[in-house]
Motif scaffolding. Structure first.
Motif, PDB file in Angstrom:
ATOM      1  N   GLY A 192       0.861  -1.396   0.033  1.00  0.00           N
ATOM      2  CA  GLY A 192       0.103   0.017   0.090  1.00  0.00           C
ATOM      3  C   GLY A 192       0.916   1.096  -0.127  1.00  0.00           C
ATOM      4  O   GLY A 192       2.000   1.211  -0.184  1.00  0.00           O
ATOM      5  N   THR A 193       0.241   2.351   0.475  1.00  0.00           N
ATOM      6  CA  THR A 193       0.994   3.727   0.339  1.00  0.00           C
ATOM      7  C   THR A 193       0.486   4.421   1.473  1.00  0.00           C
ATOM      8  O   THR A 193      -0.351   4.163   2.236  1.00  0.00           O
ATOM      9  CB  THR A 193       0.656   4.624  -0.885  1.00  0.00           C
ATOM     10  OG1 THR A 193       1.543   5.585  -1.056  1.00  0.00           O
ATOM     11  CG2 THR A 193      -0.606   4.940  -0.901  1.00  0.00           C
ATOM     12  N   GLY A 194       1.442   5.441   1.996  1.00  0.00           N
ATOM     13  CA  GLY A 194       0.857   6.225   3.092  1.00  0.00           C
ATOM     14  C   GLY A 194       1.081   7.914   2.716  1.00  0.00           C
ATOM     15  O   GLY A 194       1.259   8.032   1.704  1.00  0.00           O
ATOM     16  N   ILE A 314      -4.298  10.605  -1.824  1.00  0.00           N
ATOM     17  CA  ILE A 314      -4.304  10.606  -0.571  1.00  0.00           C
ATOM     18  C   ILE A 314      -4.126  11.857   0.258  1.00  0.00           C
ATOM     19  O   ILE A 314      -4.654  12.475   1.190  1.00  0.00           O
ATOM     20  CB  ILE A 314      -3.557   9.535   0.377  1.00  0.00           C
ATOM     21  CG1 ILE A 314      -3.692   8.240  -0.461  1.00  0.00           C
ATOM     22  CG2 ILE A 314      -3.645   9.295   1.606  1.00  0.00           C
ATOM     23  CD1 ILE A 314      -5.138   7.579  -0.271  1.00  0.00           C
ATOM     24  N   TRP A 334      -8.132  -0.484  -3.434  1.00  0.00           N
ATOM     25  CA  TRP A 334      -7.341  -0.301  -2.314  1.00  0.00           C
ATOM     26  C   TRP A 334      -8.231   0.900  -1.461  1.00  0.00           C
ATOM     27  O   TRP A 334      -7.834   0.730  -0.087  1.00  0.00           O
ATOM     28  CB  TRP A 334      -6.022   0.279  -2.772  1.00  0.00           C
ATOM     29  CG  TRP A 334      -5.040   0.280  -1.720  1.00  0.00           C
ATOM     30  CD1 TRP A 334      -4.174  -0.512  -0.934  1.00  0.00           C
ATOM     31  CD2 TRP A 334      -4.551   1.671  -0.979  1.00  0.00           C
ATOM     32  NE1 TRP A 334      -3.507   0.054  -0.097  1.00  0.00           N
ATOM     33  CE2 TRP A 334      -3.780   1.314   0.045  1.00  0.00           C
ATOM     34  CE3 TRP A 334      -5.345   2.922  -1.009  1.00  0.00           C
ATOM     35  CZ2 TRP A 334      -3.356   2.623   0.891  1.00  0.00           C
ATOM     36  CZ3 TRP A 334      -4.853   4.011   0.015  1.00  0.00           C
ATOM     37  CH2 TRP A 334      -3.846   3.535   0.857  1.00  0.00           C
ATOM     38  N   ASN A 338      -8.987   0.620   2.515  1.00  0.00           N
ATOM     39  CA  ASN A 338      -8.326   1.225   3.470  1.00  0.00           C
ATOM     40  C   ASN A 338      -8.717   2.705   3.782  1.00  0.00           C
ATOM     41  O   ASN A 338      -8.402   3.263   4.973  1.00  0.00           O
ATOM     42  CB  ASN A 338      -6.840   1.432   2.974  1.00  0.00           C
ATOM     43  CG  ASN A 338      -6.016   0.145   2.812  1.00  0.00           C
ATOM     44  OD1 ASN A 338      -5.589  -0.366   3.682  1.00  0.00           O
ATOM     45  ND2 ASN A 338      -6.076  -0.508   1.513  1.00  0.00           N
ATOM     46  N   VAL A 339      -9.470   3.228   3.117  1.00  0.00           N
ATOM     47  CA  VAL A 339      -9.936   4.673   3.356  1.00  0.00           C
ATOM     48  C   VAL A 339     -11.524   4.616   3.097  1.00  0.00           C
ATOM     49  O   VAL A 339     -12.065   5.454   2.050  1.00  0.00           O
ATOM     50  CB  VAL A 339      -9.273   5.666   2.384  1.00  0.00           C
ATOM     51  CG1 VAL A 339      -9.518   7.033   2.928  1.00  0.00           C
ATOM     52  CG2 VAL A 339      -7.766   5.464   2.257  1.00  0.00           C
ATOM     53  N   LYS A 393      -5.320   5.731   9.457  1.00  0.00           N
ATOM     54  CA  LYS A 393      -4.389   4.197   9.407  1.00  0.00           C
ATOM     55  C   LYS A 393      -3.619   4.416   8.203  1.00  0.00           C
ATOM     56  O   LYS A 393      -3.066   3.301   8.139  1.00  0.00           O
ATOM     57  CB  LYS A 393      -5.714   3.593   9.358  1.00  0.00           C
ATOM     58  CG  LYS A 393      -6.909   3.697  10.360  1.00  0.00           C
ATOM     59  CD  LYS A 393      -8.162   2.446  10.045  1.00  0.00           C
ATOM     60  CE  LYS A 393      -9.102   2.658  11.202  1.00  0.00           C
ATOM     61  NZ  LYS A 393     -10.270   1.868  10.732  1.00  0.00           N
ATOM     62  N   VAL A 394      -3.766   5.354   7.522  1.00  0.00           N
ATOM     63  CA  VAL A 394      -2.835   5.419   6.267  1.00  0.00           C
ATOM     64  C   VAL A 394      -1.590   6.266   6.363  1.00  0.00           C
ATOM     65  O   VAL A 394      -1.639   7.425   6.034  1.00  0.00           O
ATOM     66  CB  VAL A 394      -3.558   5.812   4.788  1.00  0.00           C
ATOM     67  CG1 VAL A 394      -2.999   5.491   3.669  1.00  0.00           C
ATOM     68  CG2 VAL A 394      -4.806   4.926   4.759  1.00  0.00           C
ATOM     69  N   SER A 395      -0.490   5.920   7.033  1.00  0.00           N
ATOM     70  CA  SER A 395       0.599   6.648   7.500  1.00  0.00           C
ATOM     71  C   SER A 395       1.908   6.158   6.876  1.00  0.00           C
ATOM     72  O   SER A 395       1.879   4.670   7.021  1.00  0.00           O
ATOM     73  CB  SER A 395       0.643   6.836   8.919  1.00  0.00           C
ATOM     74  OG  SER A 395       0.781   5.721   9.684  1.00  0.00           O
TER      75      SER A 395
END
Length: 417
Positions: A192-194, A314, A334, A338-339, A393-395
């Motif tokens: 994933g990504t942050g 994001i 994704w 995740n979001v 949560k996406v960091s």
């Protein structure tokens, strides 16, 4: 833990460079020792935490007398396309990076080497460091290179197959990697990504902007961030503006980012000049500057024809923008996983040739659909607090922790062929 990160490109430019920098900063916060190898020009300013050892490989020098090799054919800075490399240039590349990698590994003794892009340099590192744990992070553009470019293809595939671990941005990309490289079971995992929530968040400018709209302010401010190029959909975005029916003077577009090919950029400037709404070229922005811009815009538009997992989507959401994005493989699933509540408006892409070249006859329909999506996004309202909780949560810290946790698990199970 001692972590060595490796890339052939500039570490702070393009999505993969920002990705590398985000991981390095998080590893530093966790207290790990680090070194970074990257391709740069002597005049470039590189900003890593003070304790991180930077080991540059300089292009445009006697050792490497050509421009930085770019994973995309159009980079936002002077670059060399891999497909244009001669045998002499390739040998110079191997010698320069091989020397730096060997010296750094002998001195730094890394516990893990993280290579960005599953391509030429990662294959070289795997070959030069058979006794080190080497993992690769895919960014999408590397898969396009391996499909389109025959340069050392068989050698690259052979060495990538030997990596101790491979990280994909999303499930669809994982499947592509497994097919292209014939990976062994369990070798590829989704990472994933942050984003950096300390930089990208809603500010008082966002609050003031939304308050003005609630009071009846009707102007629409649009933004794009990325490489100013046709393959990022910028030409289509400019043409799509003509389908909007807002009164003149009530819509504006800001394009933030660098550009590569001069002829293409002149054509984009011509289209911008002919647009019925004002278009501003903001240039390449540092992350705090980009965050400040996004907080003053209503809709962020990313009409790309090829992406891995775009960080800018994001970052724009975190700054309170509504988002329009091309519905490219892997991005929507994704985000939904995740979001939740992201509210992104997706637009079906035109048919493609060679992965990222749109069929011309499909562009008018794509551009009209893009304009319609911008209108829908402009009219949306959402729960900013709920979205902010999802984004927490996406960091980069979460991504960095996943990399290190994955390493610990793989050490007990993986057997290199």
């Amino acid at each position: 833990m001692r972590i060595l990160s490796v890339t052939a490109q500039k570490p702070h430019s393009t999505g993969s460079g920002v990705y590398l920098t985000g991981l390095v900063n998080s590893f530093s916060q966790m207290g790990h020792e680090q070194a970074v190898i990257a391709g740069v020009y002597r005049e470039d300013e590189v900003c890593f935490p003070r304790e991180v050892e930077f080991c540059p490989v300089y292009f445009r020098t006697e050792e490497l007398p050509f421009a930085i090799t770019g994973m995309s054919d159009e980079m936002p800075y002077e670059s060399t396309r891999y497909r244009d490399m001669t045998p002499e240039m390739t040998e110079q590349f191997f010698q320069a990076f091989g020397k730096r990698v060997t010296e750094t590994v002998e001195r730094f003794q890394p516990d893990i080497i993280l290579c960005h892009h599953l391509y030429l340099l990662t294959a070289l590192v795997r070959k030069l460091c058979p006794d080190c744990r080497v993992e690769g992070i895919c960014h999408g553009s590397d898969l396009r290179q391996i499909k389109q470019n025959g340069l050392f293809r068989e050698e690259i595939i052979r060495e990538i197959q030997k990596l101790d671990g491979i990280w994909a941005l999303h499930r669809e990309q994982k499947e592509q990697i497994e097919e292209i490289f014939s990976c062994r079971e369990g070798q590829v995992q989704v990472l994933g990504t942050g984003y950096d929530g300390r930089i990208f968040s809603c500010t008082k400018e966002r609050t003031e902007r939304e308050a003005g709209r609630r009071k009846g302010r009707k102007d629409l401010r649009l933004a794009f961030a990325g490489k100013i190029s046709e393959k990022k959909g910028v030409k289509s975005l400019l043409r799509a503006m003509d389908y909007l029916d807002w009164p003149e003077g009530e819509v504006s577009l800001t394009l933030a980012g660098g550009w590569g090919q001069e002829e293409e950029h002149r054509e984009i400037e011509r289209l911008a000049g002919a647009c019925r709404y004002p278009v501003e070229f903001a240039g390449r922005l540092a992350q705090p500057e980009l965050a400040a811009l996004l907080n003053t815009r209503d809709v962020f538009v990313l009409p790309s024809f090829y992406e891995g997992l775009p960080l800018s989507v994001i970052e724009a959401l975190a700054c309170g923008c509504r988002v329009v994005c091309t519905d490219l493989p892997g991005i929507r699933p994704w985000l939904e996983e995740n979001v939740p509540g992201h509210g992104v408006e997706f637009v079906s892409p035109p048919r493609m040739r060679n992965e990222d070249e749109p069929e011309g006859e499909d562009l008018p329909g794509f551009e009209r659909a893009l304009a319609d999506a911008i209108v829908r996004a402009a009219e949306k309202t959402g729960n900013r607090e709920k979205l902010a909780r999802s984004l927490e949560k996406v960091s980069w810290d979460g991504i960095a922790g996943k990399v290190l946790k994955g390493r610990a698990e793989q050490l007990t199970t993986a057997v290199r062929p």
